[in-house]
Design a protein around this motif. Structure first.
Motif, PDB file in Angstrom:
ATOM      1  N   VAL A  79       0.862  -1.079   0.125  1.00 51.48           N
ATOM      2  CA  VAL A  79       0.180   0.142   0.250  1.00 51.48           C
ATOM      3  C   VAL A  79       0.774   0.797  -0.338  1.00 51.48           C
ATOM      4  O   VAL A  79       0.932   1.888  -0.920  1.00 51.48           O
ATOM      5  CB  VAL A  79      -0.724  -0.212   1.317  1.00 51.48           C
ATOM      6  N   ALA A  80       1.667   1.072   0.804  1.00 51.06           N
ATOM      7  CA  ALA A  80       2.720   2.515   0.587  1.00 51.06           C
ATOM      8  C   ALA A  80       3.457   2.608  -0.630  1.00 51.06           C
ATOM      9  O   ALA A  80       3.609   3.637  -0.646  1.00 51.06           O
ATOM     10  CB  ALA A  80       3.576   2.221   1.768  1.00 51.06           C
ATOM     11  N   ALA A  81       3.515   1.150  -1.216  1.00 50.91           N
ATOM     12  CA  ALA A  81       5.208   2.276  -2.772  1.00 50.91           C
ATOM     13  C   ALA A  81       3.698   2.046  -3.395  1.00 50.91           C
ATOM     14  O   ALA A  81       4.315   2.971  -4.515  1.00 50.91           O
ATOM     15  CB  ALA A  81       5.195   0.302  -3.073  1.00 50.91           C
ATOM     16  N   THR A  82       2.072   1.740  -3.763  1.00 46.52           N
ATOM     17  CA  THR A  82       1.288   1.828  -4.106  1.00 46.52           C
ATOM     18  C   THR A  82       1.098   3.393  -4.072  1.00 46.52           C
ATOM     19  O   THR A  82       1.098   4.550  -5.552  1.00 46.52           O
ATOM     20  CB  THR A  82      -0.014   1.696  -4.334  1.00 46.52           C
ATOM     21  N   ARG A 124       2.044   6.368  -6.994  1.00 46.27           N
ATOM     22  CA  ARG A 124       1.078   7.627  -7.472  1.00 46.27           C
ATOM     23  C   ARG A 124       1.198   9.537  -7.507  1.00 46.27           C
ATOM     24  O   ARG A 124       0.946   9.447  -7.755  1.00 46.27           O
ATOM     25  CB  ARG A 124      -0.389   7.175  -6.865  1.00 46.27           C
ATOM     26  N   ALA A 125       1.874   9.073  -6.330  1.00 45.47           N
ATOM     27  CA  ALA A 125       2.954  10.308  -5.910  1.00 45.47           C
ATOM     28  C   ALA A 125       3.431  10.843  -7.083  1.00 45.47           C
ATOM     29  O   ALA A 125       4.166  12.219  -7.498  1.00 45.47           O
ATOM     30  CB  ALA A 125       3.477  10.743  -4.544  1.00 45.47           C
ATOM     31  N   HIS A 126       4.466  10.212  -7.937  1.00 45.32           N
ATOM     32  CA  HIS A 126       4.916  10.579  -9.133  1.00 45.32           C
ATOM     33  C   HIS A 126       4.762  10.259 -10.298  1.00 45.32           C
ATOM     34  O   HIS A 126       5.679  10.455 -11.013  1.00 45.32           O
ATOM     35  CB  HIS A 126       6.605   9.563  -8.623  1.00 45.32           C
TER      36      HIS A 126
END
Length: 288
Positions: free
Chosen positions: A246-249, A253-255
């Protein structure tokens, strides 16, 4: 979710004798064909809930039902429940007691009064399903921890339950043992067994489950696994951390990077396919 609820608890409460209330007014569903991860902090009531679902405990208030039919706690009703729902405890030594693996696995079918030919057939199928056919005659006290885990699960599988509930099945296994067990669980699911897994491992839950049930002081919160394990409010109340997937997702998306499915990567392999290879290193040399 449109999948039918095979096992339901409604308004269930339970307290141990001379102890505090562990579960209160709990509603809980097991939906056929869905892999369900049950998560919560120590003391949240996971073990009590699993024992209620499998008939080891009876709710003080509320009702347990199978396919919409209330469970009666007489011999006939409990036999119906226990041939539909089987619980495998975290410590296999709490379940294994016979001299050999085959004898242990045969105990449940024999207890049902099945003929010898049917018992042998079920034992053979269960041993094959858990990939321990070669251990049939092995004394249970000579098994490794991972082998004992598989033998305990085989004993439950021999009863051909529609629902198999596993309490921390990967605890104490090395990475290879965990992977082999997950392959086995996938095979059981393909054969029609609904699997419920209690675990503290949010990364495993995100990777393996269809749905997640988070036990908090306010009750059980159930939904699709990726959505539930992104709920930081529920994770905090359940004493759990955010899964790395979830953190990686969120980071991808933030980038502005693609995340594959709407849920994002659930395994390291899925993440590796999304992230472009690093650029070749630049060699910097000193000026002449």
């Amino acid at each position: 979710m449109s999948d039918p609820a095979l096992v339901t608890l409604r308004g269930a409460s339970f307290a141990y004798e001379d102890g505090p209330t562990v579960l209160k007014d709990l509603d809980f569903d097991i939906r056929e064909g869905r892999a369900l991860a049950l998560l919560g902090r120590n003391g949240s009531g996971k073990t009590t809930l699993m024992r209620l679902l499998s008939g080891g405990l009876r709710p003080r208030t509320g009702q347990l039902a199978l396919a919409g039919q209330p469970v009666s706690y007489d011999r006939r009703g409990l036999t119906r429940l226990r041939t539909t729902v089987q619980l495998v405890l975290q410590d296999p030594d709490d379940q294994l007691f016979a001299a050999s693996v085959a004898q242990d696995v045969s105990f449940g079918p024999l207890n049902l009064g099945l003929p010898d030919t049917e018992v042998r057939s079920r034992v053979g199928e269960a041993l094959a399903a858990l990939d321990i056919t070669d251990l049939a005659d092995r004394p249970t006290h000579l098994l490794s921890y991972g082998q004992r885990k598989r033998a305990a699960i085989a004993g439950a599988v021999a009863l051909r339950p529609r629902v198999l509930i596993l309490d921390e099945p990967t605890a104490g296994l090395d990475p290879d043992g965990q992977e082999r067990l997950l392959v086995t669980l996938a095979s059981l699911r393909e054969s029609g067994t609904t699997v419920v897994m209690a675990t503290h491992d949010v990364d495993l839950a995100l990777r393996w489950a269809d749905d997640a049930a988070l036990l908090t002081p306010s009750g059980a919160h159930t939904g699709p696994v990726a959505a539930m394990l992104a709920r930081t409010d529920l994770l905090e109340r359940a004493g759990l951390r955010l899964p790395w997937g979830v953190a990686a997702t969120r980071l991808l998306r933030a980038h502005g990077l693609p995340t594959g499915s709407a849920a994002g990567p659930r395994t390291a392999e899925e993440l590796a396919l999304l992230v472009p290879p690093a650029a070749s290193p630049v060699t910097v040399t000193g000026a002449d």
